[in-house]
Scaffold this motif. Structure first.
Motif, PDB file in Angstrom:
ATOM      1  N   TYR A 151     -51.014  43.080 -11.234  1.00  0.00           N
ATOM      2  CA  TYR A 151     -50.428  41.898 -11.831  1.00  0.00           C
ATOM      3  C   TYR A 151     -49.756  42.568 -13.415  1.00  0.00           C
ATOM      4  N   ARG A 152     -50.118  43.476 -14.113  1.00  0.00           N
ATOM      5  CA  ARG A 152     -49.140  43.759 -14.819  1.00  0.00           C
ATOM      6  C   ARG A 152     -48.134  43.631 -14.116  1.00  0.00           C
ATOM      7  N   ALA A 153     -47.757  44.552 -13.374  1.00  0.00           N
ATOM      8  CA  ALA A 153     -46.042  44.726 -12.786  1.00  0.00           C
ATOM      9  C   ALA A 153     -45.446  43.628 -12.394  1.00  0.00           C
ATOM     10  N   THR A 154     -46.866  42.229 -11.516  1.00  0.00           N
ATOM     11  CA  THR A 154     -45.368  41.159 -11.374  1.00  0.00           C
ATOM     12  C   THR A 154     -44.830  40.286 -13.190  1.00  0.00           C
ATOM     13  N   GLU A 155     -46.411  40.797 -13.695  1.00  0.00           N
ATOM     14  CA  GLU A 155     -45.848  39.748 -14.689  1.00  0.00           C
ATOM     15  C   GLU A 155     -44.598  41.550 -15.831  1.00  0.00           C
ATOM     16  N   ARG A 159     -41.537  38.359 -16.504  1.00  0.00           N
ATOM     17  CA  ARG A 159     -40.923  38.367 -17.605  1.00  0.00           C
ATOM     18  C   ARG A 159     -39.162  39.421 -17.973  1.00  0.00           C
ATOM     19  N   ARG A 160     -39.416  40.063 -17.192  1.00  0.00           N
ATOM     20  CA  ARG A 160     -37.574  40.643 -17.033  1.00  0.00           C
ATOM     21  C   ARG A 160     -36.609  39.284 -16.805  1.00  0.00           C
ATOM     22  N   ARG A 161     -37.447  39.050 -15.737  1.00  0.00           N
ATOM     23  CA  ARG A 161     -36.700  37.629 -15.078  1.00  0.00           C
ATOM     24  C   ARG A 161     -36.578  36.413 -15.966  1.00  0.00           C
ATOM     25  N   THR A 162     -37.265  35.928 -16.531  1.00  0.00           N
ATOM     26  CA  THR A 162     -37.975  35.479 -17.597  1.00  0.00           C
ATOM     27  C   THR A 162     -36.684  35.138 -19.054  1.00  0.00           C
ATOM     28  N   LEU A 166     -33.189  33.138 -19.897  1.00  0.00           N
ATOM     29  CA  LEU A 166     -33.061  32.689 -21.620  1.00  0.00           C
ATOM     30  C   LEU A 166     -31.595  33.486 -21.660  1.00  0.00           C
ATOM     31  N   GLN A 167     -31.314  34.895 -21.692  1.00  0.00           N
ATOM     32  CA  GLN A 167     -30.615  35.541 -22.218  1.00  0.00           C
ATOM     33  C   GLN A 167     -29.104  34.675 -21.623  1.00  0.00           C
ATOM     34  N   ALA A 168     -28.462  35.019 -20.354  1.00  0.00           N
ATOM     35  CA  ALA A 168     -27.853  34.077 -19.741  1.00  0.00           C
ATOM     36  C   ALA A 168     -27.556  32.711 -20.695  1.00  0.00           C
TER      37      ALA A 168
END
Length: 419
Positions: A151-155, A159-162, A166-168
């Motif tokens: 769960y934590r690894a996926t989260e 979050r990194r993808r999000t 957002l940065q893009a």
């Protein structure tokens, strides 16, 4: 992760029989498990459809029961399923504590059902279960741990993808792209209003000291973006708020230099604001440390926005000065700079330069002779002021060492603009 405990062949046979009998009651156990989960928190029922949760709970409980009686060296299918479940629940947005609670709840339910099946009727089988208790709960702990780690690894990955998405979006706005719906998507992702007052701050990356980002306050919210040569901040202002609060928030937190754009009316205008903030930054001399506002540097901004014309202006106005000795030229330009800073007051300029006011008058008169311009004529004064800005921004202007006070006899000549 939760090795199975030692047990005799006879114990294993009795435990396997109990687990097989329990599997026949699996639908009943799953119904009770789902009832308990929804009773514990309504979020379970809101996360995804009941039928899908029921099927997944059935698979998890069946694999868990089979694991209890499986040979010691068999593959841990329960841990593989727990990892998959942890990844799925992170993607579905179920809180981690509810995921762990579901595993604990299922463990209690299975254990109670095993005990109920033999209590009071088969003392020998009950003894086997009690000797297996440590192994059973170690397996439940291992499943919960595997699900939690997945769960934590996926989260973290989500979050990194999000963040990247957002940065893009923010980069696209700062570049001035006009894709349909871009501002609306960025507003939703960044939790910012699509329309409203914004400003952009651009800080040069070659700062001599670490930048201490301003805290939220005074109705301001900062969103920062690192670039190769600068750091860009989008500032959301409160309605009716000007740039004074932005300048105060940045004051003392970075060694500069930096530029602040004028206020724009929404996210769609961030590209224009970024370009204006960069223009404000370009009005700072190479050795400057201030963060400046474009609306307070408009004449200088006009100069730096036309570098070819700025060069011609310097050559036309200061051509005769450029052939002087560097120290001599620096003294004259430093005097002009101090006189302009002091709003045409020779006395105050003399105090800044550590010299007599008559010395200021003499230097300004010589400057007028060399440039063939008069500081008393507004048009000439504008040309000399802009030429000084262009010369300074070219990195050629270095103030000379302070001059010792000078006393001259007689009356001082009348300065071009005296105060």
């Amino acid at each position: 992760m939760g090795a199975r405990g030692r047990r005799t062949g006879h114990d294993w046979k009795l435990l396997a029989e109990s687990c097989t009998a329990l599997l026949e009651r699996l639908p009943e156990l799953v119904d009770e498990h789902m009832r308990q989960l929804v009773e514990h928190s309504p979020v379970y029922g809101e996360c995804l459809p009941y039928d899908q949760q029921w099927r997944e709970a059935q698979d998890a409980m069946r694999i868990g029961i089979e694991t209890i009686s499986a040979p010691r060296d068999s593959p841990r299918r329960d841990l593989e399923y727990a990892e998959d479940a942890g990844r799925r629940r992170a993607q579905q947005g179920l809180p981690l504590e509810l995921l762990v609670h579901a595993y604990r709840s299922a463990g209690y339910l299975v254990w109670d059902a095993l005990l109920e099946g033999v209590a009071g009727r088969e003392p020998e089988r009950l003894g086997v279960l009690m000797r297996s208790a440590t192994m059973v709960w170690a397996a439940v702990d291992a499943q919960a741990t595997a699900a939690t780690e997945a769960y934590r690894a996926t989260e973290t990955e989500l979050r990194r993808r999000t963040d990247e998405r957002l940065q893009a979006l923010l980069d696209a706005l700062l570049e001035g792209q006009e894709a349909p719906g871009l501002a609306a998507r960025a507003a939703a992702g960044l939790d910012l209003p699509e329309r409203g007052p914004y400003a952009v701050v651009v800080l040069r990356s070659e700062r001599r000291e670490p930048f201490r980002r301003p805290v939220e306050g005074e109705g301001l919210r900062f969103v920062w973006r690192m670039r190769a040569d600068c750091e860009v901040g989008v500032v959301a202002l409160a309605a009716g708020q000007g740039l004074d609060g932005v300048a105060r928030a940045l004051d003392g937190r970075c060694s500069g230099p930096g530029g602040i754009s004028p206020v724009v009316a929404g996210l769609a205008e961030l590209g224009r604001a970024r370009r204006l903030a960069e223009l404000a930054l370009r009005t700072c001399p190479p050795d400057a440390s201030a963060v400046v506002r474009l609306d307070q540097r408009m004449p200088t901004a006009l100069v730096v926005s036309q570098p070819e014309l700025a060069g011609r202006l310097v050559a036309d106005v200061f051509g005769s000065l450029l052939v002087l000795e560097p120290a001599d030229r620096a003294v004259l330009l430093e005097t002009l700079d101090a006189w302009l800073f002091c709003e045409g007051s020779a006395g105050r300029a003399a105090g800044r330069l550590y010299c007599h006011r008559n010395t200021v008058f003499n230097r300004l008169r010589r400057l007028e002779q060399l440039t063939s311009r008069s500081l008393a004529r507004p048009r000439d004064l504008i040309e000399m002021t802009l030429a000084l800005d262009a010369y300074r921004l070219a990195g050629s202007f270095a103030p000379a060492a302070p001059t010792l006070p000078v006393t001259t006899g007689g009356c001082a000549p009348r300065p071009p603009l005296s105060r």
